[in-house]
Design an enzyme around this catalytic site. Structure first.
Site, PDB file in Angstrom:
ATOM      1  N   GLU A 252       2.491  -0.935   4.616  1.00  0.00           N
ATOM      2  CA  GLU A 252       2.180   0.457   4.258  1.00  0.00           C
ATOM      3  C   GLU A 252       3.492   1.180   3.948  1.00  0.00           C
ATOM      4  O   GLU A 252       4.439   1.142   4.746  1.00  0.00           O
ATOM      5  CB  GLU A 252       1.458   1.182   5.404  1.00  0.00           C
TER       6      GLU A 252
ATOM      7  N   ASP B 214      -3.916   2.303  -4.775  1.00  0.00           N
ATOM      8  CA  ASP B 214      -2.548   2.232  -4.262  1.00  0.00           C
ATOM      9  C   ASP B 214      -1.945   0.842  -4.473  1.00  0.00           C
ATOM     10  O   ASP B 214      -2.693  -0.129  -4.587  1.00  0.00           O
ATOM     11  CB  ASP B 214      -2.510   2.622  -2.767  1.00  0.00           C
TER      12      ASP B 214
ATOM     13  N   HIS C  48       0.856  -1.201   0.000  1.00  0.00           N
ATOM     14  CA  HIS C  48       0.000   0.000   0.000  1.00  0.00           C
ATOM     15  C   HIS C  48       0.884   1.240   0.000  1.00  0.00           C
ATOM     16  O   HIS C  48       2.009   1.200   0.481  1.00  0.00           O
ATOM     17  CB  HIS C  48      -0.812   0.092   1.294  1.00  0.00           C
ATOM     18  N   TYR C  49       0.341   2.350  -0.480  1.00  0.00           N
ATOM     19  CA  TYR C  49       0.920   3.634  -0.077  1.00  0.00           C
ATOM     20  C   TYR C  49      -0.007   4.239   0.948  1.00  0.00           C
ATOM     21  O   TYR C  49      -1.207   3.911   1.010  1.00  0.00           O
ATOM     22  CB  TYR C  49       1.203   4.554  -1.256  1.00  0.00           C
ATOM     23  N   THR C  50       0.560   5.148   1.789  1.00  0.00           N
ATOM     24  CA  THR C  50      -0.253   5.732   2.859  1.00  0.00           C
ATOM     25  C   THR C  50      -1.210   6.786   2.316  1.00  0.00           C
ATOM     26  O   THR C  50      -2.299   6.972   2.863  1.00  0.00           O
ATOM     27  CB  THR C  50       0.660   6.384   3.915  1.00  0.00           C
TER      28      THR C  50
ATOM     29  N   HIS D 139      -2.545  -3.185  -3.400  1.00  0.00           N
ATOM     30  CA  HIS D 139      -3.913  -3.081  -2.899  1.00  0.00           C
ATOM     31  C   HIS D 139      -4.895  -2.970  -4.069  1.00  0.00           C
ATOM     32  O   HIS D 139      -5.976  -3.551  -4.051  1.00  0.00           O
ATOM     33  CB  HIS D 139      -4.014  -1.854  -1.978  1.00  0.00           C
TER      34      HIS D 139
HETATM   35 ZN   LIG Z   1      -4.125   0.465   0.590  1.00  0.00          ZN
END
Ligand SMILES: [Zn+2]
Length: 253
Positions: free
Chosen positions: A99, A151, A34-36, A141
């Site tokens: 993340e 993301d 994921h990215y935040t 994700h």
């Molecule tokens: Zn995500």
């Protein structure tokens, strides 16, 4: 909150209260990146550690490569939400969530620093070896939640990760002219496209109709595997890249 020992030697620990039992005693056999999507890494990390957020991940990777563990790997972290891959719908129960601090689409898709990607690669190699996770099950994700999630984004350097022996990647077929398929079309070629996406793992029904869902899944595929152009149009480059990825999977070769 109970402090626990990090599963990954390179991580410091900052416990999040947001986790539960993995359903049916499942073991992780996927890694979800994921990215935040937030302005600051510290803000994102605090949010993941606050009970009211009801979200978490196993790991958090700062821009400078520092790794923090929030949830023990044997526990179910809350990062994927409503997701699906290869018929599995409880992705949180069978995955490790990472993340990666990056402002993402809301912040104009800034690059991921090399130090950060090296840290993500090392963390994935370590988790992958300990849990025996196949390379093609290191996913974004957006792969497991097309349309709903975008993301880690089309600027995420999957190719660099692959150079670090993480994930599944082939150089995408160059974009050129030729026949393409898009929203509103129907017929056997659409059915074939949907079948290939489904075989690879994407959650898509094989209807032979290029609907909004199909467009969203094509976009998710492009975001990961043909990031030069994410437009939801199944051009030759998209279809050929998908075909070559399928052929490169151990189960179909
Ligand atoms: Zn995500």
């Amino acid at each position: 909150m109970t402090v626990f020992a990090a599963d990954y030697a390179g991580a410091s620990v900052r416990p999040s209260p947001n986790h539960g039992e993995r359903a049916g005693g499942r073991k992780p056999d996927m890694i979800i990146l994921h990215y935040t999507g937030m302005g600051t890494a510290d803000g994102a990390l605090s949010w993941l550690c606050r009970e009211e957020s009801q979200v978490s991940s196993h790991y958090f990777v700062h821009e400078d490569g520092r790794v923090v563990q929030l949830v023990p790997e044997e526990r179910r972290a809350w990062h994927a939400g409503k997701s699906s891959w290869a018929g599995e719908t409880d992705i949180n129960s069978c995955s490790i969530g990472i993340e990666i601090a990056n402002p993402g689409h809301p912040g104009g898709l800034p690059d991921f620093p090399d130090k950060q990607i090296e840290a993500v690669a090392e963390l994935c190699r370590d988790c992958g070896a300990r849990w025996n996770i196949p390379p093609e099950r290191v996913l974004g994700h957006s792969d497991v939640a097309p349309i709903r999630k975008v993301d880690p984004g089309e600027n995420f350097p999957w190719e660099k990760l692959h150079a670090g022996e993480v994930g599944h990647w082939i150089d995408p077929t160059p974009i050129s002219g030729g026949r393409f398929f898009q929203l509103g079309e129907s017929g056997q070629p659409i059915e074939a496209l949907q079948s290939m996406l489904s075989l690879y793992g994407y959650n898509i029904e094989i209807t032979g109709i290029f609907c909004e869902r199909t467009k969203g899944v094509v976009e998710a595929f492009q975001r990961h595997f043909r990031p030069q152009l994410v437009d939801g149009i199944a051009d030759f480059s998209t279809i050929d890249t998908l075909h070559r990825l399928l052929k490169a999977l151990p189960k179909y070769s």
